[in-house]
Write a protein that holds these residues in place. Structure first.
Motif, short mmCIF file in Angstrom:
data_model
loop_
_atom_site.label_atom_id
_atom_site.label_comp_id
_atom_site.label_asym_id
_atom_site.label_seq_id
_atom_site.Cartn_x
_atom_site.Cartn_y
_atom_site.Cartn_z
N SER A 79 52.63 30.84 66.15
CA SER A 79 51.91 29.91 66.80
C SER A 79 53.55 29.26 67.33
N VAL A 80 54.60 28.79 65.80
CA VAL A 80 55.80 28.05 66.19
C VAL A 80 56.18 29.31 66.40
N LEU A 121 61.46 15.77 59.77
CA LEU A 121 60.50 15.54 58.42
C LEU A 121 59.15 16.40 59.73
N HIS A 122 58.23 17.47 59.63
CA HIS A 122 57.02 17.39 60.08
C HIS A 122 55.98 16.70 59.18
N MET A 128 49.31 19.36 54.88
CA MET A 128 50.33 20.16 55.78
C MET A 128 51.10 20.60 56.88
N GLY A 129 51.55 21.47 56.75
CA GLY A 129 52.99 21.41 57.40
C GLY A 129 53.91 22.99 57.19
N ALA A 130 53.63 23.28 55.92
CA ALA A 130 54.40 24.19 54.59
C ALA A 130 55.27 25.60 55.57
N ASP A 136 57.03 23.11 64.01
CA ASP A 136 56.56 23.07 65.45
C ASP A 136 57.28 22.11 66.57
N GLU A 137 57.41 20.56 66.04
CA GLU A 137 57.86 19.92 67.05
C GLU A 137 59.49 19.57 66.52
#
Length: 346
Positions: A79-80, A121-122, A128-130, A136-137
């Motif tokens: 998605s990213v 910083l995710h 999660m977010g590896a 995404d942000e």
């Protein structure tokens, strides 16, 4: 002759699915004061009932929870990449002092941001977010603010509890200070990213490091303890986090604090001193479980004499401005953040 009799199998399936949906999901009226895009998203994805969410999380082992997190990261990574292509943001992987990072560059950089850098910083609850999934942000900030972004792929729990992520952020920050002025850089993120930003500033202060020119804490995890009203008021209302006694409790009590412990200000930033913090931009929503954390961080900043903006959006659950990124609320939020950056970065 054409058979006009209803298909009993299809009818039973439709009734069963409707009954199951009522059992699992909370029935909430759609908020009036939100955009059509946000209302449609809320209609399609209502919050899970808190009792169901808590039961699922209670009996799920950490290994199963992490399997689910890894699967979600795989989906998010795709998605990213799609969002980055849509918004014309390039992503380049790199390494800084052994820490995996990503440079995100918009098609056009605002001349006012030519010498600025946003360190993202995710989020993802520190589990999660590896890799690419954590950008995404960062993609939205790069595209909407037209600023260069460095996304830090910090180590996460349960394999790497605190202070591993903090150490990674510190290593990157010290490296950047060798070639850039602290005042030209901002640091921030959403959820765990907001909490890690606040914890990192506490650590930078303790180390005597120069601080960023501005920070951003989007619906931040301010405390690993159940200290805010919104944990009760918005339980079963927040469609993202649902309940403090679900995954959040597992993270805060079993996975993230590590050797520092949940009382430490690096882990629970609200327990620290906010004197001399950089100016801060904060955001939350009226349906957000972490609304109280966000409000309390804002008050601590203001009581310490720090310039801080607080934006609360009607009807938004935790991080909805990221999830529904093509909504007016999302565009407005990142415009507010950009105005804050332009005001405070040197």
């Amino acid at each position: 002759m054409k058979n006009n009799k209803p298909n009993k199998t299809n009818w039973f399936k439709a009734v069963s699915e409707k009954a199951l949906r009522k059992l699992i999901f909370t029935s909430l009226p759609l908020p009036e004061g939100v955009s059509d895009e946000m209302r449609e998203s809320l209609r399609k994805s209502p919050p899970m009932r808190a009792t169901i969410h808590k039961l699922i999380c209670k009996f799920m082992s950490i290994s199963k929870l992490m399997e689910r997190a890894e699967e979600m990261d795989r989906l998010k990574a795709r998605s990213v990449e799609e969002t980055a292509a849509t918004l014309s943001v390039s992503i380049e992987q790199d390494s800084i002092d052994g820490v995996n990072v990503y440079w995100l560059t918009p098609e056009t950089i605002d001349p006012q941001h030519e010498d600025h850098l946003f360190i993202n910083l995710h989020g993802g609850g520190y589990i999660m977010g590896a890799g690419m999934a954590g950008n995404d942000e960062a993609v939205l900030i790069a595209a909407r603010a037209k600023v260069k972004v460095l996304a830090v792929d910090y180590r996460m729990a349960p394999d790497h509890p605190a202070p591993a992520g903090l150490d990674d952020v510190t290593a990157v920050w010290k490296y950047l200070l060798k070639s850039r002025s602290a005042g030209s850089m901002a640091m921030g993120g959403t959820s765990a990213g907001g909490g890690l930003t606040l914890g990192s500033i506490h650590k930078f202060k303790d180390m005597g490091l120069e601080l960023p020119g501005a920070i951003y804490a989007g619906t931040p995890g301010g405390d690993c303890h159940r200290t805010g009203d919104s944990y009760c008021i918005n339980e079963g209302i927040d469609r993202m986090l649902v309940s403090r006694d679900g995954i959040l409790r597992r993270i805060c009590e079993e996975m993230y604090p590590g050797e520092l412990g949940a009382e430490h200000r690096y882990v629970s930033p609200l327990r620290g001193d906010f004197e001399n913090f950089p100016p801060g931009c904060l955001i939350s929503g009226t349906r957000d479980i972490l609304l109280s954390d966000t409000v309390m961080v804002h008050r601590k900043l203001r009581r310490a004499g720090v310039d801080a903006d607080l934006h609360i959006y009607e009807g938004l659950s935790h991080a909805d401005y990221m999830e529904v990124w093509d909504s007016p609320e999302s565009r407005e939020h990142y415009a507010e953040l950009n105005a804050f950056l332009l005001k405070h970065l040197q």
